[in-house]
Design an enzyme around this catalytic site. Structure first.
Site, PDB file in Angstrom:
ATOM      1  N   SER A  43     -28.380   8.804 -66.389  1.00 56.20           N
ATOM      2  CA  SER A  43     -29.785   8.576 -66.069  1.00 56.20           C
ATOM      3  C   SER A  43     -30.116   7.093 -66.052  1.00 56.20           C
ATOM      4  O   SER A  43     -30.910   6.636 -65.229  1.00 56.20           O
ATOM      5  CB  SER A  43     -30.687   9.317 -67.062  1.00 56.20           C
ATOM      6  OG  SER A  43     -30.378   8.943 -68.391  1.00 56.20           O
ATOM      7  N   GLU A  44     -29.514   6.299 -66.948  1.00 57.13           N
ATOM      8  CA  GLU A  44     -29.701   4.846 -66.925  1.00 57.13           C
ATOM      9  C   GLU A  44     -28.442   4.124 -67.371  1.00 57.13           C
ATOM     10  O   GLU A  44     -27.691   4.630 -68.217  1.00 57.13           O
ATOM     11  CB  GLU A  44     -30.857   4.401 -67.836  1.00 57.13           C
ATOM     12  CG  GLU A  44     -32.198   4.280 -67.147  1.00 57.13           C
ATOM     13  CD  GLU A  44     -32.924   5.604 -67.083  1.00 57.13           C
ATOM     14  OE1 GLU A  44     -33.889   5.721 -66.308  1.00 57.13           O
ATOM     15  OE2 GLU A  44     -32.523   6.524 -67.804  1.00 57.13           O
ATOM     16  N   THR A  45     -28.242   2.954 -66.789  1.00 52.17           N
ATOM     17  CA  THR A  45     -27.247   1.995 -67.262  1.00 52.17           C
ATOM     18  C   THR A  45     -27.991   0.728 -67.645  1.00 52.17           C
ATOM     19  O   THR A  45     -28.781   0.206 -66.854  1.00 52.17           O
ATOM     20  CB  THR A  45     -26.201   1.685 -66.182  1.00 52.17           C
ATOM     21  OG1 THR A  45     -25.463   2.882 -65.878  1.00 52.17           O
ATOM     22  CG2 THR A  45     -25.232   0.611 -66.652  1.00 52.17           C
TER      23      THR A  45
END
Length: 346
Positions: A43-45
């Site tokens: 979902s996020e880096t």
């Protein structure tokens, strides 16, 4: 380049919200950062670079589709990795971000994250949104960082089967397609409220556990229950808990993390930073030779038996197969020469 995959807002693997954390010596081109986040498929880096001041870093977040202005769980994950593995002597790390300065602290109970407290405004949520969520209506609705709707019961939130495409088309503006759905917890539960977060506008149908959404929800439920702190549970497939305390200007989230992976990215990423948009080159191959025209053997010609005349073709018929391959029986007569004109003087 190091990389961690961290499950945030949980103390157990395979729950909470996974985020990748990639510390950099200096910023790579945006296209490279986006390519890494897309390849990670989380979902996020979170990408962090040092500012030169001890315990101070710049921080940016990318989903598989785009860069986002704020992400709570990836910030908690980045802070936890810096405080526990990169700079274990520190107790506090400060991130410079598009959303302002964000502070992560190490505590005996886990890690705290201070997020800005947004002004809350009432919202007349449209009826088509209720139909998209498959519910009869809303007990309340408001807008802060995101659009928020409140349902009557925990079961209504947990059992909801939303139309993700409809959410993306109904919720417009800077936070297009981002919606928080919440309700009070059932009696006897170890948490005070339940929630779910949908973000098709950022390429995420449903986020597992969303710290920035809790920054909207904690002040609302603290005011409604007349409490200084609340515990929330995000009822996604993975699920996750966090405690939140509101102050005059911020919301302090308390959560734990579980490290799933410690690894290394290929060093060539830095050298290839400016080539991520190039298409791979095809391997060289030899040029094909032009084929020579082949003359068909005589067996493909129409047979003419001895004592038989060749059949005459109709006036407009095309020549029989192989006719164009037969040598001419006689040479055509040359065309007559044009008459010469001789001009004589008088």
């Amino acid at each position: 380049m190091k990389i961690w995959i961290v499950h945030a807002f949980t103390d157990r693997l395979f729950t909470g919200n996974p985020a990748a954390v990639v510390p950099l010596e200096r910023w790579l081109p945006d296209a490279t950062l986006q390519a890494i986040a897309t390849e990670n498929r989380l979902s996020e880096t979170a990408f962090v670079t040092p500012t030169g001041l001890k315990g101070n870093y710049q921080l940016r977040w990318f989903t598989p589709a785009t860069e986002v202005p704020l992400c709570g769980h990836a910030t908690l994950a980045a802070g936890a990795m810096l405080l526990s593995e990169l700079e274990p002597g520190l107790e506090v790390v400060v991130f410079d971000t598009h959303a302002g300065a964000l502070v992560v602290r190490a505590t005996p109970e886990g890690y705290t994250l201070d997020l800005p407290k947004k002004q809350r405004a009432p919202w007349d949520a449209p009826g088509e949104l209720a139909r998209a969520l498959g519910v009869n209506g809303f007990a309340d609705a408001f807008v802060a960082e995101y659009a928020n709707v409140v349902l009557e019961s925990e079961a209504a939130v947990v059992n909801m089967k939303p139309d993700i495409a409809a959410i993306n088309s109904i919720i417009r503006g800077p936070r297009q397609g981002m919606l928080v759905v919440t309700a009070p917890a059932d009696e006897g539960k170890p948490y005070d409220f339940v929630s779910r977060f949908f973000a098709p506008g950022a390429g995420i149908d449903e986020d597992p556990v969303t710290g920035s959404a809790f920054a909207d929800l904690a002040p609302y439920w603290c005011d409604r229950f007349d409490m200084e702190s609340v515990v929330g549970y995000q009822a996604s497939k993975r699920g996750g808990y966090m405690r939140a305390i509101q102050t005059l200007s911020s919301v302090r989230l308390l959560g734990q993390v579980a490290v799933y992976l410690r690894g290394e990215l290929d060093p060539s990423l830095a050298r290839l930073a400016n080539r991520v948009d190039e298409h791979p080159e095809a391997p060289p191959r030899k040029k094909r030779r032009a084929r020579k025209a082949r003359q068909l053997p005589a067996i493909f010609e129409d047979p003419v038996l001895p004592g038989m005349d060749a059949p005459s073709a109709p006036a407009n018929a095309s020549p029989p197969p192989g006719e164009h391959l037969r040598p001419p029986t006689s040479h055509p007569a040359p065309p007559e020469a044009a008459p010469r004109i001789v001009v004589t003087g008088k």
